[in-house]
Design a protein around this motif. Sequence first.
Motif, PDB file in Angstrom:
ATOM      1  N   SER A 172      -7.686   9.300 -10.030  1.00 36.93           N
ATOM      2  CA  SER A 172      -7.344  10.340  -9.288  1.00 36.93           C
ATOM      3  C   SER A 172      -8.498  11.295  -9.151  1.00 36.93           C
ATOM      4  O   SER A 172      -9.724  11.022 -10.163  1.00 36.93           O
ATOM      5  CB  SER A 172      -6.177  11.416  -9.795  1.00 36.93           C
ATOM      6  OG  SER A 172      -6.762  11.843 -11.256  1.00 36.93           O
ATOM      7  N   GLU A 173      -8.669  12.127  -8.112  1.00 36.59           N
ATOM      8  CA  GLU A 173      -9.942  12.860  -7.904  1.00 36.59           C
ATOM      9  C   GLU A 173      -9.618  14.173  -7.518  1.00 36.59           C
ATOM     10  O   GLU A 173      -8.755  14.284  -6.643  1.00 36.59           O
ATOM     11  CB  GLU A 173     -10.746  12.100  -6.942  1.00 36.59           C
ATOM     12  CG  GLU A 173     -11.998  12.653  -6.594  1.00 36.59           C
ATOM     13  CD  GLU A 173     -12.777  11.899  -5.490  1.00 36.59           C
ATOM     14  OE1 GLU A 173     -12.842  12.665  -4.366  1.00 36.59           O
ATOM     15  OE2 GLU A 173     -13.170  10.890  -5.665  1.00 36.59           O
ATOM     16  N   ASN A 174     -10.244  15.359  -8.081  1.00 36.91           N
ATOM     17  CA  ASN A 174      -9.897  16.705  -7.633  1.00 36.91           C
ATOM     18  C   ASN A 174     -10.877  16.860  -6.765  1.00 36.91           C
ATOM     19  O   ASN A 174     -12.180  16.851  -6.797  1.00 36.91           O
ATOM     20  CB  ASN A 174      -9.872  17.616  -8.891  1.00 36.91           C
ATOM     21  CG  ASN A 174      -8.652  17.274  -9.612  1.00 36.91           C
ATOM     22  OD1 ASN A 174      -7.600  17.025  -9.373  1.00 36.91           O
ATOM     23  ND2 ASN A 174      -9.023  17.287 -11.110  1.00 36.91           N
ATOM     24  N   SER A 175     -10.454  17.217  -5.424  1.00 39.21           N
ATOM     25  CA  SER A 175     -11.281  17.647  -4.429  1.00 39.21           C
ATOM     26  C   SER A 175     -11.544  19.029  -4.174  1.00 39.21           C
ATOM     27  O   SER A 175     -10.671  19.973  -4.770  1.00 39.21           O
ATOM     28  CB  SER A 175     -10.855  16.925  -3.158  1.00 39.21           C
ATOM     29  OG  SER A 175      -9.604  17.528  -2.580  1.00 39.21           O
ATOM     30  N   THR A 189      -2.243  12.296  -1.472  1.00 38.11           N
ATOM     31  CA  THR A 189      -2.685  13.637  -1.843  1.00 38.11           C
ATOM     32  C   THR A 189      -1.331  14.486  -2.140  1.00 38.11           C
ATOM     33  O   THR A 189      -0.408  14.393  -1.471  1.00 38.11           O
ATOM     34  CB  THR A 189      -3.455  14.415  -0.890  1.00 38.11           C
ATOM     35  OG1 THR A 189      -2.825  14.567   0.460  1.00 38.11           O
ATOM     36  CG2 THR A 189      -4.848  13.528  -0.260  1.00 38.11           C
ATOM     37  N   LEU A 190      -1.591  15.504  -3.307  1.00 35.60           N
ATOM     38  CA  LEU A 190      -0.812  16.114  -3.514  1.00 35.60           C
ATOM     39  C   LEU A 190      -1.659  17.700  -3.911  1.00 35.60           C
ATOM     40  O   LEU A 190      -2.665  17.424  -4.550  1.00 35.60           O
ATOM     41  CB  LEU A 190      -0.103  15.775  -4.871  1.00 35.60           C
ATOM     42  CG  LEU A 190       0.856  14.958  -4.667  1.00 35.60           C
ATOM     43  CD1 LEU A 190       1.855  14.334  -5.860  1.00 35.60           C
ATOM     44  CD2 LEU A 190       2.140  15.361  -3.837  1.00 35.60           C
ATOM     45  N   GLN A 191      -0.884  18.757  -3.866  1.00 36.32           N
ATOM     46  CA  GLN A 191      -1.404  20.083  -4.254  1.00 36.32           C
ATOM     47  C   GLN A 191      -0.763  20.368  -5.579  1.00 36.32           C
ATOM     48  O   GLN A 191       0.327  20.794  -5.903  1.00 36.32           O
ATOM     49  CB  GLN A 191      -1.181  21.097  -3.133  1.00 36.32           C
ATOM     50  CG  GLN A 191      -1.626  22.488  -3.449  1.00 36.32           C
ATOM     51  CD  GLN A 191      -3.376  22.444  -3.329  1.00 36.32           C
ATOM     52  OE1 GLN A 191      -3.562  21.820  -2.362  1.00 36.32           O
ATOM     53  NE2 GLN A 191      -3.830  23.092  -4.278  1.00 36.32           N
ATOM     54  N   LEU A 192      -1.665  19.956  -6.703  1.00 33.07           N
ATOM     55  CA  LEU A 192      -0.894  20.013  -8.071  1.00 33.07           C
ATOM     56  C   LEU A 192      -1.669  21.186  -8.673  1.00 33.07           C
ATOM     57  O   LEU A 192      -0.895  22.120  -9.540  1.00 33.07           O
ATOM     58  CB  LEU A 192      -1.639  18.761  -8.812  1.00 33.07           C
ATOM     59  CG  LEU A 192      -0.939  17.608  -8.478  1.00 33.07           C
ATOM     60  CD1 LEU A 192      -1.528  16.622  -9.326  1.00 33.07           C
ATOM     61  CD2 LEU A 192       0.532  17.783  -8.709  1.00 33.07           C
ATOM     62  N   GLY A 213      -8.658  23.044  -4.542  1.00 32.66           N
ATOM     63  CA  GLY A 213      -8.427  21.824  -3.599  1.00 32.66           C
ATOM     64  C   GLY A 213      -7.286  20.998  -4.143  1.00 32.66           C
ATOM     65  O   GLY A 213      -6.538  21.366  -4.937  1.00 32.66           O
ATOM     66  N   GLN A 214      -7.055  19.806  -3.318  1.00 30.92           N
ATOM     67  CA  GLN A 214      -5.883  18.980  -3.776  1.00 30.92           C
ATOM     68  C   GLN A 214      -6.493  18.198  -4.453  1.00 30.92           C
ATOM     69  O   GLN A 214      -7.749  17.608  -4.634  1.00 30.92           O
ATOM     70  CB  GLN A 214      -5.295  18.367  -2.149  1.00 30.92           C
ATOM     71  CG  GLN A 214      -6.383  17.791  -1.351  1.00 30.92           C
ATOM     72  CD  GLN A 214      -5.860  17.407  -0.150  1.00 30.92           C
ATOM     73  OE1 GLN A 214      -4.525  17.773   0.273  1.00 30.92           O
ATOM     74  NE2 GLN A 214      -6.394  16.663   0.530  1.00 30.92           N
ATOM     75  N   THR A 215      -5.438  17.152  -5.008  1.00 24.59           N
ATOM     76  CA  THR A 215      -5.668  16.140  -5.916  1.00 24.59           C
ATOM     77  C   THR A 215      -5.102  14.759  -5.126  1.00 24.59           C
ATOM     78  O   THR A 215      -4.355  14.701  -4.352  1.00 24.59           O
ATOM     79  CB  THR A 215      -4.615  16.111  -7.006  1.00 24.59           C
ATOM     80  OG1 THR A 215      -5.151  17.341  -7.652  1.00 24.59           O
ATOM     81  CG2 THR A 215      -5.077  15.104  -8.220  1.00 24.59           C
ATOM     82  N   VAL A 216      -6.322  13.797  -5.249  1.00 27.53           N
ATOM     83  CA  VAL A 216      -6.193  12.525  -4.407  1.00 27.53           C
ATOM     84  C   VAL A 216      -6.095  11.535  -5.285  1.00 27.53           C
ATOM     85  O   VAL A 216      -6.587  11.262  -6.368  1.00 27.53           O
ATOM     86  CB  VAL A 216      -7.423  12.471  -3.655  1.00 27.53           C
ATOM     87  CG1 VAL A 216      -7.399  11.153  -2.732  1.00 27.53           C
ATOM     88  CG2 VAL A 216      -7.760  13.501  -2.555  1.00 27.53           C
ATOM     89  N   PHE A 217      -5.010  10.579  -5.380  1.00 25.88           N
ATOM     90  CA  PHE A 217      -4.649   9.560  -5.961  1.00 25.88           C
ATOM     91  C   PHE A 217      -4.642   8.352  -5.130  1.00 25.88           C
ATOM     92  O   PHE A 217      -4.478   8.166  -4.306  1.00 25.88           O
ATOM     93  CB  PHE A 217      -3.321   9.859  -6.497  1.00 25.88           C
ATOM     94  CG  PHE A 217      -2.753  10.852  -7.117  1.00 25.88           C
ATOM     95  CD1 PHE A 217      -2.822  10.869  -8.530  1.00 25.88           C
ATOM     96  CD2 PHE A 217      -2.047  11.906  -6.593  1.00 25.88           C
ATOM     97  CE1 PHE A 217      -2.606  11.874  -9.351  1.00 25.88           C
ATOM     98  CE2 PHE A 217      -1.855  13.082  -7.165  1.00 25.88           C
ATOM     99  CZ  PHE A 217      -1.959  13.010  -8.847  1.00 25.88           C
ATOM    100  N   SER A 272       0.821  -1.114   0.073  1.00 32.44           N
ATOM    101  CA  SER A 272       0.138  -0.310  -0.037  1.00 32.44           C
ATOM    102  C   SER A 272       0.995   1.320   0.010  1.00 32.44           C
ATOM    103  O   SER A 272       1.826   1.188   0.664  1.00 32.44           O
ATOM    104  CB  SER A 272      -1.170  -0.033   1.305  1.00 32.44           C
ATOM    105  OG  SER A 272      -0.038   0.252   2.381  1.00 32.44           O
ATOM    106  N   ASP A 273       0.567   2.251  -0.906  1.00 32.69           N
ATOM    107  CA  ASP A 273       1.348   3.410  -0.956  1.00 32.69           C
ATOM    108  C   ASP A 273       0.906   4.517  -0.003  1.00 32.69           C
ATOM    109  O   ASP A 273       1.357   5.646   0.084  1.00 32.69           O
ATOM    110  CB  ASP A 273       1.197   4.033  -2.432  1.00 32.69           C
ATOM    111  CG  ASP A 273       1.887   3.182  -3.398  1.00 32.69           C
ATOM    112  OD1 ASP A 273       2.955   2.528  -2.975  1.00 32.69           O
ATOM    113  OD2 ASP A 273       1.634   3.099  -4.486  1.00 32.69           O
ATOM    114  N   GLY A 274       0.013   4.289   1.059  1.00 28.43           N
ATOM    115  CA  GLY A 274      -0.375   5.207   1.943  1.00 28.43           C
ATOM    116  C   GLY A 274      -1.445   4.610   2.850  1.00 28.43           C
ATOM    117  O   GLY A 274      -1.786   3.582   2.693  1.00 28.43           O
ATOM    118  N   PRO A 275      -2.419   5.460   3.554  1.00 26.20           N
ATOM    119  CA  PRO A 275      -3.245   5.101   4.177  1.00 26.20           C
ATOM    120  C   PRO A 275      -4.631   4.466   3.353  1.00 26.20           C
ATOM    121  O   PRO A 275      -4.654   4.673   2.018  1.00 26.20           O
ATOM    122  CB  PRO A 275      -4.018   6.626   4.517  1.00 26.20           C
ATOM    123  CG  PRO A 275      -3.063   7.362   4.498  1.00 26.20           C
ATOM    124  CD  PRO A 275      -2.259   6.907   3.276  1.00 26.20           C
TER     125      PRO A 275
END
Length: 121
Positions: A118-121, A94-97, A103-107, A73-76
Amino acid sequence: MEVFNNRPGFCPSCGSILPPLQMKGNVVCFNCKQEFLPDVYIGEKTEFTIQFNTYDPTKIFSKAKRESRTADSDGPVVERKCPKCGHDKMSYATLQLRSADEGQTVFFTCLQCKYKESENS
């Protein structure tokens, strides 16, 4: 009479921030107009200690617990259905792209088939 403690970069007379040090000449305070030698930027020698965490093998997961955790797993891990294989758990990062006011982008990564979305929040 000196009112302020002499701190590097601050005027010893009025406490104002001193202008940046130039290549030559003395330093003139913008506020009180007093002139100082460049050594006004030199502070006292400061010593500090960095303490690192100690290795404690009793606080490390046992081999059985480590193996029971989700591998790779690459994260939570969250409960999210993979659109490709239908598995119900995905890891995320998550990254702030985009710009800071958006909002941030969630991968998301499926833990079973490694499908990524990916999902833009």
